[in-house]
Design an enzyme around this catalytic site. Structure first.
Site: not given
Ligand code: PMV
Length: 326
Positions: A106, A110, A113, A115, A157
């Protein structure tokens, strides 16, 4: 030749946000994947279709053309197009490609998705062009595409989506794979509130500018949590890992990235017997995670669902990007 690729989503076990400021973080690939197929065209256009976004369109040097929702399609398909374009450039040939994207991760909660889509796209298009693209290149080209979505992502990610497993990641230094001797069960609780990672990262940056002495200490403390969490994972000490996840959540609350929904799901998971629970990813909605030994996973998932979250049980980590010919 039609090439297929898949890449996993992720949960951050410890260290989100602090990782943006070069502190270490621990991240695990999950068994929810993005799938991309790529086939070369006879012209040099790039056609992209995404079943999840319900959008499609054709990018040429001059313009973007879509049958419906043209401006929405142009904006939402652009990150995929950047990934395709940068991969085609590696081949040094003037090629075009048809790309079909389907993801069961989804979006905007977080779980990595965008990436995973970027990594699978680079891998599929790279192999379709006939050049050998290493994992290092896949990761770095996908990271460039991620910049279009998030501004200045840390790269955590795209790294986990490329390599899979569980890794300790540090910006600008890379990562080390973590060998875990105990099978861990993670329950994901989704608040179903979409949010923008970029906005939350900007919020932390602003708070750090306002209160540098306080926020730098909190960010550094999160980095320490990650170092100790890596040690706990290596030793298979899950109760210590759980404690550290609880501390990590408290620190994320302090930097202002949690909210009532996340805090409620974290609280009910702990009450139901989780060894530890915290928000995962950028916060502000999206998902939380709870750590348990497998016996209690269903009970915790039920408590999360009763408190209004969507729950999902993840057992062990998933493999990284892979490609195959259809
Ligand atoms: O991809 P997300 O939305 O789960 O966030 C990634 C994690 C963060 O540390 C907040 C951002 C990053 O670029 O590392």
């Amino acid at each position: 030749m039609k090439v297929l690729a898949s890449a996993p989503g992720k949960v951050i076990l410890c260290g989100e946000h602090a990782v943006v400021f070069s502190e270490p973080a621990i991240v695990m690939a999950i068994n929810k994947r993005a799938f991309v197929s790529a086939e070369l065209r006879s012209d040099n256009a790039v056609y992209i279709s995404s079943t999840d976004l319900n959008l499609s369109g054709c990018f040429t040097e001059e313009a973007f053309k879509s049958e419906v929702k043209e401006s929405e399609a142009a904006a939402k398909l652009r990150p995929i197009w950047v990934a395709v374009k940068k991969t085609l450039e590696l081949s040094n040939k003037n090629l075009g490609v048809n790309v079909f994207v389907h993801s069961v991760i989804p979006p905007s909660i977080g779980l990595g998705s965008s990436a995973a889509v970027a990594v699978a796209t680079v891998a599929a298009v790279g192999r379709a062009t006939g050049i050998r693209v290493s994992k290092k290149e896949i990761c770095s080209v996908a990271h460039e595409a991620e910049k279009v979505v998030h501004g200045q992502p840390s790269g955590i990610d795209t790294s986990i989506s490329t390599y899979g497993g569980v890794i300790a990641f540090r910006r600008d230094e890379g990562f080390v794979p973590l060998k875990t001797h105990t099978r861990i069960s993670i329950i994901i609780g989704n608040t179903k509130i979409e949010r923008s990672t970029g906005d939350l990262v900007r919020h932390v940056r602003k708070l750090r500018e306002l209160y540098p002495n306080v926020i730098n200490l909190l960010i550094h403390a999160i980095g320490h949590v990650s170092v100790m969490a890596a040690e706990a994972l290596r030793k298979g000490n899950l109760s210590q890992l759980g404690n550290l996840m609880n501390i990590n959540h408290g620190l994320l609350v302090a930097i202002g990235v949690s909210n009532e929904n996340l805090d409620r799901l974290v609280a009910v998971a702990r009450e139901a017997g989780a060894l530890g629970a915290k928000l995962t990813g950028a916060g502000g909605g999206g998902c939380m995670i709870a750590l348990t030994t497998s016996g209690k996973a269903k009970l915790i998932a039920k408590a999360i669902s009763e408190a209004g979250g969507d729950s999902m049980i993840i057992r062990g980590s998933a493999g990284g990007v892979r490609t195959w010919v259809a």
